[in-house]
Design a protein around this motif. Structure first.
Motif, mmCIF file in Angstrom:
data_model
loop_
_atom_site.group_PDB
_atom_site.id
_atom_site.type_symbol
_atom_site.label_atom_id
_atom_site.label_comp_id
_atom_site.label_asym_id
_atom_site.label_seq_id
_atom_site.Cartn_x
_atom_site.Cartn_y
_atom_site.Cartn_z
ATOM 1 N N GLY A 135 -16.583 21.298 -10.857
ATOM 2 C CA GLY A 135 -17.705 21.430 -9.922
ATOM 3 C C GLY A 135 -18.997 20.895 -10.504
ATOM 4 N N VAL A 136 -19.246 21.204 -11.780
ATOM 5 C CA VAL A 136 -20.448 20.703 -12.455
ATOM 6 C C VAL A 136 -20.416 19.177 -12.565
ATOM 7 N N GLU A 137 -19.247 18.656 -12.902
ATOM 8 C CA GLU A 137 -19.106 17.205 -13.038
ATOM 9 C C GLU A 137 -19.343 16.498 -11.701
ATOM 10 N N LEU A 138 -18.750 17.054 -10.635
ATOM 11 C CA LEU A 138 -18.933 16.456 -9.314
ATOM 12 C C LEU A 138 -20.395 16.504 -8.882
ATOM 13 N N LYS A 139 -21.065 17.586 -9.243
ATOM 14 C CA LYS A 139 -22.480 17.701 -8.895
ATOM 15 C C LYS A 139 -23.295 16.607 -9.578
ATOM 16 N N ARG A 140 -22.979 16.330 -10.848
ATOM 17 C CA ARG A 140 -23.682 15.251 -11.552
ATOM 18 C C ARG A 140 -23.442 13.908 -10.876
ATOM 19 N N VAL A 141 -22.177 13.673 -10.480
ATOM 20 C CA VAL A 141 -21.844 12.413 -9.813
ATOM 21 C C VAL A 141 -22.582 12.303 -8.483
ATOM 22 N N GLU A 142 -22.602 13.392 -7.718
ATOM 23 C CA GLU A 142 -23.287 13.378 -6.421
ATOM 24 C C GLU A 142 -24.783 13.166 -6.580
ATOM 25 N N GLU A 143 -25.369 13.757 -7.603
ATOM 26 C CA GLU A 143 -26.798 13.549 -7.864
ATOM 27 C C GLU A 143 -27.065 12.096 -8.224
ATOM 28 N N TRP A 144 -26.150 11.519 -9.025
ATOM 29 C CA TRP A 144 -26.305 10.106 -9.383
ATOM 30 C C TRP A 144 -26.183 9.222 -8.151
ATOM 31 N N GLU A 145 -25.196 9.540 -7.295
ATOM 32 C CA GLU A 145 -25.022 8.752 -6.078
ATOM 33 C C GLU A 145 -26.253 8.843 -5.179
ATOM 34 N N ALA A 146 -26.817 10.057 -5.086
ATOM 35 C CA ALA A 146 -28.010 10.231 -4.246
ATOM 36 C C ALA A 146 -29.180 9.425 -4.790
ATOM 37 N N THR A 195 -31.023 6.237 -3.013
ATOM 38 C CA THR A 195 -32.471 6.234 -2.800
ATOM 39 C C THR A 195 -33.098 4.999 -3.406
ATOM 40 N N ALA A 196 -32.644 4.661 -4.638
ATOM 41 C CA ALA A 196 -33.202 3.483 -5.312
ATOM 42 C C ALA A 196 -32.885 2.218 -4.522
ATOM 43 N N LYS A 197 -31.678 2.122 -3.979
ATOM 44 C CA LYS A 197 -31.291 0.925 -3.216
ATOM 45 C C LYS A 197 -32.081 0.820 -1.925
#
Length: 273
Positions: free
Chosen positions: A253-264, A268-270
């Motif tokens: 769950g923690v790992e997925l949260k990091r990935v989702e934050e990175w994706e978000a 946003t950057a794109k």
């Protein structure tokens, strides 16, 4: 000359049997025949355990050999779906058999005529020695292929008995199939051949008298203490394993949260470009 009758025959419910014969003085051969491939069911484990008890308590000490009357298979392991659905199977059926073999007060030899996969291979490893037909069969830990984790005593016995750590890794993470010649070269087989070769092996090493001092099983218990400990404390091990699964899910769950934050952040950057 009429055939020599067996010392005893034990039925395996619902079909099958274990037959005890004596190919030479104080050399006991337990031949199991549980079609189609000697799966390690509760009935199979209980019957083999009883056969070991009978030899220990009702016959002179010697050497015990186990083999299969089904030439294609020594054992094809567990009926995995049934095993994990049967409450207490590991703690009450499989592990008591393994502990008995691992600390048995006589020398034990697995004579492997064909395939020994997964728990069948593990059962062979619980013996003191292993000899295999050089012309048929593979030894394999195929848990990776059907998605089964290794429980602590399952990994432990290979960690303790396989000389080469690289081989240990290859066994588990590649599910490599080892033929007899390669297994002998890698050091987890002690010889090649059939019943006559096992009898010659016993005589060469003078194994028949090894149990006479009464401490043979105790010595093995000390040698393989890591695995014995896991087998004896399996209920605690199961609780630890369940806890580890829960912790793994929490980490996931923690790992997925990091990935989702990175994706978000990436999205946003794109969007700003």
């Amino acid at each position: 000359m009429p055939p020599i009758p067996p010392l005893f025959v034990l039925p395996i419910t619902p079909a099958g049997r274990i037959t005890c014969t004596q190919p030479s003085a104080r050399i006991y051969l337990l031949t199991f025949d549980s079609p189609p491939d000697n799966r390690m069911t509760p009935a199979f484990c209980a019957t083999l355990l009883l056969a070991l008890d009978i030899l220990d308590h009702r016959f002179p000490k010697g050497v015990v050999i186990t083999t299969s009357g089904i030439q294609k298979f020594y054992s094809n392991g567990l009926d995995y779906d049934s095993a994990i659905k049967t409450k207490g199977f590991f703690e009450d059926s499989l592990y008591p058999l393994w502990r008995r073999l691992l600390t048995y007060p006589m020398p034990t030899i697995a004579l492997i005529p064909g395939h020994a996969f997964a728990a069948g291979f593990m059962t062979a490893m619980m013996h003191d020695y292993r000899l295999m037909n050089p012309h048929r069969g593979y030894l394999c830990l195929n848990e990776l292929n059907f998605g089964a984790p290794l429980k602590p005593p399952m990994a432990s016995i290979f960690r303790q008995k396989v000389p080469n750590p690289n081989t240990f890794q290859t066994m588990i993470l590649e599910s490599k199939r080892y033929g007899a010649l390669e297994a002998f070269k890698e050091g987890f087989l002690d010889g090649l051949g059939g019943v006559d070769d096992v009898v010659a092996f016993v005589n060469e090493l003078r194994l028949v008298d090894r149990a006479s001092s009464g401490v043979y099983g105790q010595l093995k218990g000390e040698m393989w203490g890591e695995t014995v400990g896991y087998l004896e404390n399996s209920r605690g091990g199961e609780e630890r394993a369940e806890s580890e699964v829960n912790e793994q899910e929490a980490r996931k769950g923690v790992e997925l949260k990091r990935v989702e934050e990175w994706e978000a952040k990436t999205k946003t950057a794109k969007s700003k470009l």
